[in-house]
Design an enzyme around this catalytic site. Structure first.
Site, PDB file in Angstrom:
ATOM      1  N   SER A 109       0.830  -1.209   0.000  1.00 23.15           N
ATOM      2  CA  SER A 109       0.000   0.000   0.000  1.00 23.15           C
ATOM      3  C   SER A 109       0.870   1.266   0.000  1.00 23.15           C
ATOM      4  O   SER A 109       0.475   2.290  -0.571  1.00 23.15           O
ATOM      5  CB  SER A 109      -0.972   0.006   1.178  1.00 23.15           C
ATOM      6  OG  SER A 109      -0.289   0.145   2.398  1.00 23.15           O
ATOM      7  N   ASN A 154      13.424   4.122   4.273  1.00 25.95           N
ATOM      8  CA  ASN A 154      12.533   3.108   4.848  1.00 25.95           C
ATOM      9  C   ASN A 154      11.410   3.815   5.597  1.00 25.95           C
ATOM     10  O   ASN A 154      11.581   4.939   6.061  1.00 25.95           O
ATOM     11  CB  ASN A 154      13.305   2.218   5.831  1.00 25.95           C
ATOM     12  CG  ASN A 154      12.409   1.167   6.488  1.00 25.95           C
ATOM     13  OD1 ASN A 154      11.594   0.530   5.820  1.00 25.95           O
ATOM     14  ND2 ASN A 154      12.543   0.989   7.792  1.00 25.95           N
ATOM     15  N   HIS A 169       9.089   3.013   8.923  1.00 23.27           N
ATOM     16  CA  HIS A 169       9.010   2.098  10.059  1.00 23.27           C
ATOM     17  C   HIS A 169       7.777   2.461  10.884  1.00 23.27           C
ATOM     18  O   HIS A 169       7.567   3.632  11.198  1.00 23.27           O
ATOM     19  CB  HIS A 169      10.277   2.208  10.899  1.00 23.27           C
ATOM     20  CG  HIS A 169      10.275   1.296  12.079  1.00 23.27           C
ATOM     21  ND1 HIS A 169      10.501  -0.050  11.957  1.00 23.27           N
ATOM     22  CD2 HIS A 169      10.027   1.525  13.385  1.00 23.27           C
ATOM     23  CE1 HIS A 169      10.418  -0.612  13.151  1.00 23.27           C
ATOM     24  NE2 HIS A 169      10.131   0.324  14.028  1.00 23.27           N
ATOM     25  N   SER A 196       7.630   6.471  11.069  1.00 25.64           N
ATOM     26  CA  SER A 196       8.800   7.311  10.798  1.00 25.64           C
ATOM     27  C   SER A 196       9.397   6.942   9.449  1.00 25.64           C
ATOM     28  O   SER A 196       9.629   5.766   9.171  1.00 25.64           O
ATOM     29  CB  SER A 196       9.892   7.083  11.855  1.00 25.64           C
ATOM     30  OG  SER A 196       9.388   7.209  13.170  1.00 25.64           O
ATOM     31  N   THR A 243      20.684   2.993   7.173  1.00 23.28           N
ATOM     32  CA  THR A 243      22.126   2.831   7.406  1.00 23.28           C
ATOM     33  C   THR A 243      22.358   1.411   7.912  1.00 23.28           C
ATOM     34  O   THR A 243      21.428   0.612   7.976  1.00 23.28           O
ATOM     35  CB  THR A 243      22.634   3.830   8.477  1.00 23.28           C
ATOM     36  OG1 THR A 243      22.042   3.492   9.730  1.00 23.28           O
ATOM     37  CG2 THR A 243      22.300   5.259   8.111  1.00 23.28           C
ATOM     38  N   ASP A 298      17.012   0.375  11.716  1.00 17.92           N
ATOM     39  CA  ASP A 298      15.994   1.284  12.261  1.00 17.92           C
ATOM     40  C   ASP A 298      16.590   2.454  13.037  1.00 17.92           C
ATOM     41  O   ASP A 298      15.906   3.085  13.833  1.00 17.92           O
ATOM     42  CB  ASP A 298      14.978   0.535  13.156  1.00 17.92           C
ATOM     43  CG  ASP A 298      14.158  -0.489  12.377  1.00 17.92           C
ATOM     44  OD1 ASP A 298      13.956  -0.293  11.168  1.00 17.92           O
ATOM     45  OD2 ASP A 298      13.730  -1.487  12.980  1.00 17.92           O
ATOM     46  N   GLN A 349      -1.536   7.333   7.737  1.00 15.19           N
ATOM     47  CA  GLN A 349      -0.561   8.433   7.836  1.00 15.19           C
ATOM     48  C   GLN A 349       0.697   8.138   7.021  1.00 15.19           C
ATOM     49  O   GLN A 349       1.299   9.046   6.440  1.00 15.19           O
ATOM     50  CB  GLN A 349      -0.199   8.672   9.301  1.00 15.19           C
ATOM     51  CG  GLN A 349      -1.379   9.069  10.151  1.00 15.19           C
ATOM     52  CD  GLN A 349      -2.150  10.222   9.545  1.00 15.19           C
ATOM     53  OE1 GLN A 349      -1.571  11.258   9.225  1.00 15.19           O
ATOM     54  NE2 GLN A 349      -3.439  10.056   9.355  1.00 15.19           N
ATOM     55  N   GLU A 350       1.093   6.867   7.001  1.00 14.02           N
ATOM     56  CA  GLU A 350       2.265   6.492   6.194  1.00 14.02           C
ATOM     57  C   GLU A 350       2.068   6.920   4.743  1.00 14.02           C
ATOM     58  O   GLU A 350       2.998   7.374   4.081  1.00 14.02           O
ATOM     59  CB  GLU A 350       2.493   4.974   6.258  1.00 14.02           C
ATOM     60  CG  GLU A 350       2.889   4.470   7.637  1.00 14.02           C
ATOM     61  CD  GLU A 350       3.194   2.977   7.646  1.00 14.02           C
ATOM     62  OE1 GLU A 350       3.159   2.334   6.580  1.00 14.02           O
ATOM     63  OE2 GLU A 350       3.466   2.444   8.734  1.00 14.02           O
TER      64      GLU A 350
HETATM   65  N1  NHR Z   1      18.461  -2.811   6.406  1.00 14.90           N
HETATM   66  C1  NHR Z   1      19.372  -1.997   6.944  1.00 14.90           C
HETATM   67  N2  NHR Z   1      20.659  -2.223   6.650  1.00 14.90           N
HETATM   68  N3  NHR Z   1      19.050  -0.963   7.767  1.00 14.90           N
HETATM   69  C2  NHR Z   1      17.761  -0.729   8.078  1.00 14.90           C
HETATM   70  O1  NHR Z   1      17.472   0.282   8.875  1.00 14.90           O
HETATM   71  C3  NHR Z   1      16.745  -1.578   7.536  1.00 14.90           C
HETATM   72  C4  NHR Z   1      17.146  -2.627   6.689  1.00 14.90           C
HETATM   73  C5  NHR Z   1      16.198  -3.506   6.152  1.00 14.90           C
HETATM   74  C6  NHR Z   1      14.870  -3.346   6.446  1.00 14.90           C
HETATM   75  C7  NHR Z   1      13.000  -2.199   7.628  1.00 14.90           C
HETATM   76  C8  NHR Z   1      12.843  -2.553   9.105  1.00 14.90           C
HETATM   77  C9  NHR Z   1      11.551  -2.008   9.680  1.00 14.90           C
HETATM   78  O2  NHR Z   1      11.082  -0.947   9.283  1.00 14.90           O
HETATM   79  C10 NHR Z   1      14.452  -2.306   7.296  1.00 14.90           C
HETATM   80  C11 NHR Z   1      15.387  -1.412   7.828  1.00 14.90           C
HETATM   81  C12 NHR Z   1      12.960  -6.321   9.005  1.00 14.90           C
HETATM   82  C13 NHR Z   1      13.702  -6.613  10.124  1.00 14.90           C
HETATM   83  C14 NHR Z   1      14.037  -8.028  10.490  1.00 14.90           C
HETATM   84  O3  NHR Z   1      14.463  -8.309  11.590  1.00 14.90           O
HETATM   85  C15 NHR Z   1      14.150  -5.563  10.908  1.00 14.90           C
HETATM   86  C16 NHR Z   1      13.863  -4.249  10.566  1.00 14.90           C
HETATM   87  C17 NHR Z   1      13.116  -3.977   9.420  1.00 14.90           C
HETATM   88  C18 NHR Z   1      12.661  -5.022   8.646  1.00 14.90           C
HETATM   89  N4  NHR Z   1      13.882  -8.981   9.561  1.00 14.90           N
HETATM   90  C19 NHR Z   1      14.203 -10.390   9.756  1.00 14.90           C
HETATM   91  C20 NHR Z   1      15.600 -10.684   9.170  1.00 14.90           C
HETATM   92  O4  NHR Z   1      16.300 -11.508   9.763  1.00 14.90           O
HETATM   93  C21 NHR Z   1      13.235 -11.293   9.052  1.00 14.90           C
HETATM   94  C22 NHR Z   1      11.847 -11.157   9.602  1.00 14.90           C
HETATM   95  C23 NHR Z   1      10.848 -11.984   8.833  1.00 14.90           C
HETATM   96  O5  NHR Z   1      11.200 -12.568   7.789  1.00 14.90           O
HETATM   97  O6  NHR Z   1       9.710 -12.034   9.297  1.00 14.90           O
HETATM   98  O7  NHR Z   1      15.952 -10.109   8.119  1.00 14.90           O
HETATM   99  O8  NHR Z   1      11.030  -2.603  10.652  1.00 14.90           O
HETATM  100  C1  GAR Z   2       3.831  -0.643   6.821  1.00 18.10           C
HETATM  101  O1  GAR Z   2       3.004  -0.365   7.916  1.00 18.10           O
HETATM  102  C2  GAR Z   2       5.279  -0.409   7.194  1.00 18.10           C
HETATM  103  O2  GAR Z   2       5.446   0.629   8.102  1.00 18.10           O
HETATM  104  C3  GAR Z   2       5.636  -1.716   7.810  1.00 18.10           C
HETATM  105  O3  GAR Z   2       4.931  -2.703   7.103  1.00 18.10           O
HETATM  106  C4  GAR Z   2       3.794  -2.131   6.504  1.00 18.10           C
HETATM  107  C5  GAR Z   2       3.860  -2.394   5.017  1.00 18.10           C
HETATM  108  O4  GAR Z   2       2.644  -2.103   4.427  1.00 18.10           O
HETATM  109  N1  GAR Z   2       7.029  -1.959   7.705  1.00 18.10           N
HETATM  110  C6  GAR Z   2       7.649  -2.815   8.469  1.00 18.10           C
HETATM  111  O5  GAR Z   2       7.104  -3.403   9.373  1.00 18.10           O
HETATM  112  C7  GAR Z   2       9.086  -3.038   8.098  1.00 18.10           C
HETATM  113  N2  GAR Z   2       9.625  -4.009   8.960  1.00 18.10           N
HETATM  114  P1  GAR Z   2       2.477  -2.060   2.853  1.00 18.10           P
HETATM  115  O6  GAR Z   2       3.079  -3.349   2.294  1.00 18.10           O
HETATM  116  O7  GAR Z   2       0.987  -2.002   2.664  1.00 18.10           O
HETATM  117  O8  GAR Z   2       3.175  -0.837   2.356  1.00 18.10           O
END
Ligand code: NHR
Ligand code: GAR
Length: 218
Positions: free
Chosen positions: A13, A108, A110, A137, A142, A146, A174-175
């Site tokens: 979305s 990203n 979050h 957010s 980096t 997060d 809001q996103e």
């Molecule tokens: N990569 C980097 N280098 N830095 C960030 O800030 C990132 C990133 C990749 C994704 C999105 C983030 C979020 O918004 C994001 C930020 C997935 C995980 C995670 O633990 C953490 C943060 C985010 C997205 N993923 C697991 C993994 O081991 C898998 C989880 C699953 O498959 O369900 O990769 O939250």
């Molecule tokens: C969004 O709410 C986003 O903030 C979150 O997943 C949803 C994706 O929705 N992201 C994370 O949780 C990253 N770890 P979308 O597929 O409908 O855009």
């Protein structure tokens, strides 16, 4: 026109909201590819409808080939020479090579008011802790998951009878405003990452500070 590649894992979305803003010419950019790590993601269907190239890269089970997966991911992204890479609900950590190669050009969104609740299950945590407010957010990506510099945040109220679902829907609405806004700034060359901070029009952005519930402004 800036070239944009979007990484997705699910509904898409946020991808759709950004695509709509591109179509309306609010964003000076073109989405040249959508890459998913999940072949079932509805985001792929959205991309097909919009005639955007799609790639599905399915990781090996148990994260065994994480390094190879990230290499292949970077090869696919590189094919499109993007000016900007957007994570839109993408659920896998990007490795240091990709982050370095696209430093300052990966965004990203979050679903929390960072620095609160990095990681997963943010809506559940907000409800369990009886928080009065929650939100989303947009930040630069980096190596520190997060923790990259925050660009813009939106907050919403948490109600006593909220479920994870109802709260996540309120946050997502809001996103769909703040993510296109940040992408618009970036594509206009107004938004930069510098000294581990986010800068807009030459001014350093605060690491917290909200836009309160906004009607769809874009
Ligand atoms: N990569 C980097 N280098 N830095 C960030 O800030 C990132 C990133 C990749 C994704 C999105 C983030 C979020 O918004 C994001 C930020 C997935 C995980 C995670 O633990 C953490 C943060 C985010 C997205 N993923 C697991 C993994 O081991 C898998 C989880 C699953 O498959 O369900 O990769 O939250
Ligand atoms: C969004 O709410 C986003 O903030 C979150 O997943 C949803 C994706 O929705 N992201 C994370 O949780 C990253 N770890 P979308 O597929 O409908 O855009």
């Amino acid at each position: 026109m800036k070239r944009i590649v979007i990484l997705v894992s699910g509904d898409g979305s946020n991808f759709q909201a950004i695509l709509n803003s591109c179509k309306k010419k609010e964003i000076f950019g073109r989405i040249v590819a959508v890459v998913s790590d999940n072949c079932q993601a509805f985001a792929i269907e959205r991309a097909r409808v919009a005639h955007i190239s799609t790639h599905v890269l399915v990781p090996a089970p148990l994260h065994k080939e994480e390094h190879i997966f990230n290499q292949e991911l970077m090869q696919v992204v590189d094919l499109y020479s993007p000016d900007l890479v957007i994570l839109a609900g993408y659920m896998r950590i990007l490795n240091a090579d990709i982050v370095a190669s696209y430093s300052g050009r990966i965004l990203n969104i979050h679903p929390s008011l960072l620095p609160k609740y990095p990681g997963l299950y943010t809506h559940r945590k907000a409800i369990q802790n009886s928080d009065a407010q929650h939100g989303a957010s947009v930040h630069f990506v980096t190596d520190k998951i997060d923790e990259g510099p925050v660009i813009v945040q939106a907050r919403v109220p948490v109600f006593h009878n909220d479920s994870e679902y109802t709260l996540s829907m309120r946050v997502k609405e809001q996103e769909h405003s703040i993510y296109p806004l940040a992408v618009k700034w970036f594509t206009e060359g107004r938004l930069k990452m510098h000294n581990n901070a986010a800068w807009l029009d030459g001014y350093r952005l605060p690491q917290s500070g909200y836009i309160d519930v906004i009607e769809r402004s874009l």
